[in-house]
Design a protein around this motif. Structure first.
Motif, short mmCIF file in Angstrom:
data_model
loop_
_atom_site.label_atom_id
_atom_site.label_comp_id
_atom_site.label_asym_id
_atom_site.label_seq_id
_atom_site.Cartn_x
_atom_site.Cartn_y
_atom_site.Cartn_z
N ALA A 194 4.75 70.31 48.19
CA ALA A 194 6.01 69.70 47.76
C ALA A 194 5.75 68.56 46.77
N ALA A 195 4.75 67.73 47.07
CA ALA A 195 4.42 66.61 46.18
C ALA A 195 3.97 67.12 44.82
N PHE A 196 3.21 68.21 44.83
CA PHE A 196 2.71 68.78 43.58
C PHE A 196 3.86 69.28 42.70
N PHE A 197 4.78 70.04 43.30
CA PHE A 197 5.88 70.60 42.52
C PHE A 197 6.84 69.51 42.05
N LYS A 198 7.04 68.49 42.85
CA LYS A 198 7.86 67.37 42.39
C LYS A 198 7.18 66.67 41.23
N GLY A 199 5.85 66.55 41.33
CA GLY A 199 5.10 65.86 40.29
C GLY A 199 5.14 66.57 38.96
N VAL A 200 5.17 67.90 38.98
CA VAL A 200 5.20 68.64 37.71
C VAL A 200 6.63 68.88 37.24
N GLY A 201 7.59 68.21 37.88
CA GLY A 201 8.97 68.23 37.38
C GLY A 201 9.79 69.43 37.78
N GLN A 202 9.53 69.99 38.95
CA GLN A 202 10.32 71.15 39.39
C GLN A 202 11.32 70.74 40.46
#
Length: 267
Positions: free
Chosen positions: A72-80
């Motif tokens: 979740a943190a990864f996808f939020k970080g890449v702007g999704q």
């Protein structure tokens, strides 16, 4: 994320880019791209100075456990942004709302008009709901984008990507202000979507298939299932034939033994 992922990504894969000047330095715009690989959502933002916001299935953000939180943190970080896909209509409305909100903030919104990854590298018919409705509701220009060879880097199911150079072609912005206020006219939505897909086809050089990618995936799944069932039936038929042959051979041998026994016992 541009530093921790974008930098190493560009260094390792060295993606080539054409038409970078077609991306506005500021203000809202829709990036409408073909979809060949999971990595498309990383290569495109990596080569741009501005943030690009895509939508992603909600499962990426709600999976429990440590791995789920990291994902979740990864996808939020890449702007999704998460979109619940439990209902087809609900998912579409959520995607449209998310796209409008991103554009109203003056940002870039990325969308895949095909709705899913291409199952075979060809370009499929664009779905008219999301892209066209967002474009007409906001008046934001639509910039066609073609990802090149990303399906060769990371085909579906492959975890470790292959090191090779992908390409990105960015077309000139398309203006659909002539259709302003007609976002509920299905013929207009189809016309807008088809125009964008035509531009993507010219940029990508892909063969165009006039059907939805989801329908093709269903056909491929059904064909694979039918092939598997046919293979299973063929193996069963072969096993039955082998069994019958063995039984006939055994019966013939038993009959031969009986005749030989009878000859020996005949006075």
């Amino acid at each position: 994320m541009k530093v921790t992922i974008g930098g190493p990504l560009k260094l390792a894969f060295r993606p080539w880019v054409e038409g970078l000047g077609n991306i506005p330095a500021e203000g809202p715009a829709i990036l409408a791209s073909n979809h060949l690989s999971f990595s498309d959502s990383f290569f495109l933002p990596a080569v741009l100075d501005r943030k690009v916001t895509f939508i992603a299935k909600a499962e990426y953000f709600t999976t429990p456990g440590v791995k789920g939180r990291l994902t979740a943190a990864f996808f939020k970080g890449v702007g999704q942004l998460p979109v619940d896909r439990s209902g087809a209509r609900g998912a579409g409305e959520a995607a449209i709302k998310s796209g409008i909100e991103v554009l109203e903030r003056g940002e870039l919104f990325g969308i895949y008009p095909e709705g899913t990854r291409s199952p075979d590298g060809r370009l499929y018919r664009g779905k008219p709901g999301g892209l066209a409705r967002v474009a007409l509701a906001t008046g934001a220009p639509v910039i066609p984008v073609a990802m090149i060879d990303t399906e060769k880097i990371q085909p579906p199911g492959q975890v470790v990507p292959k090191l090779m150079r992908p390409g990105i072609r960015i077309g000139k912005p398309l203006d659909f202000s002539r259709y302003q206020g007609m976002e509920h006219d299905r013929f207009v939505l189809r016309a807008v979507t088809d125009e964008v897909m035509y531009e993507i086809m010219k940029l990508s050089g892909q063969e165009y298939v006039d059907m939805y990618a989801t329908a093709m995936k269903r056909q491929l799944t059904e064909a694979a299932k039918a092939e598997k069932e046919a293979e299973k039936a063929a193996k069963a038929a072969l096993a039955r034939a082998e069994k019958e042959r063995a039984e006939k051979l055994r019966a013939a041998m038993e009959q031969a033994d009986r005749k030989q026994t009878e000859r020996r016992s005949d006075p």
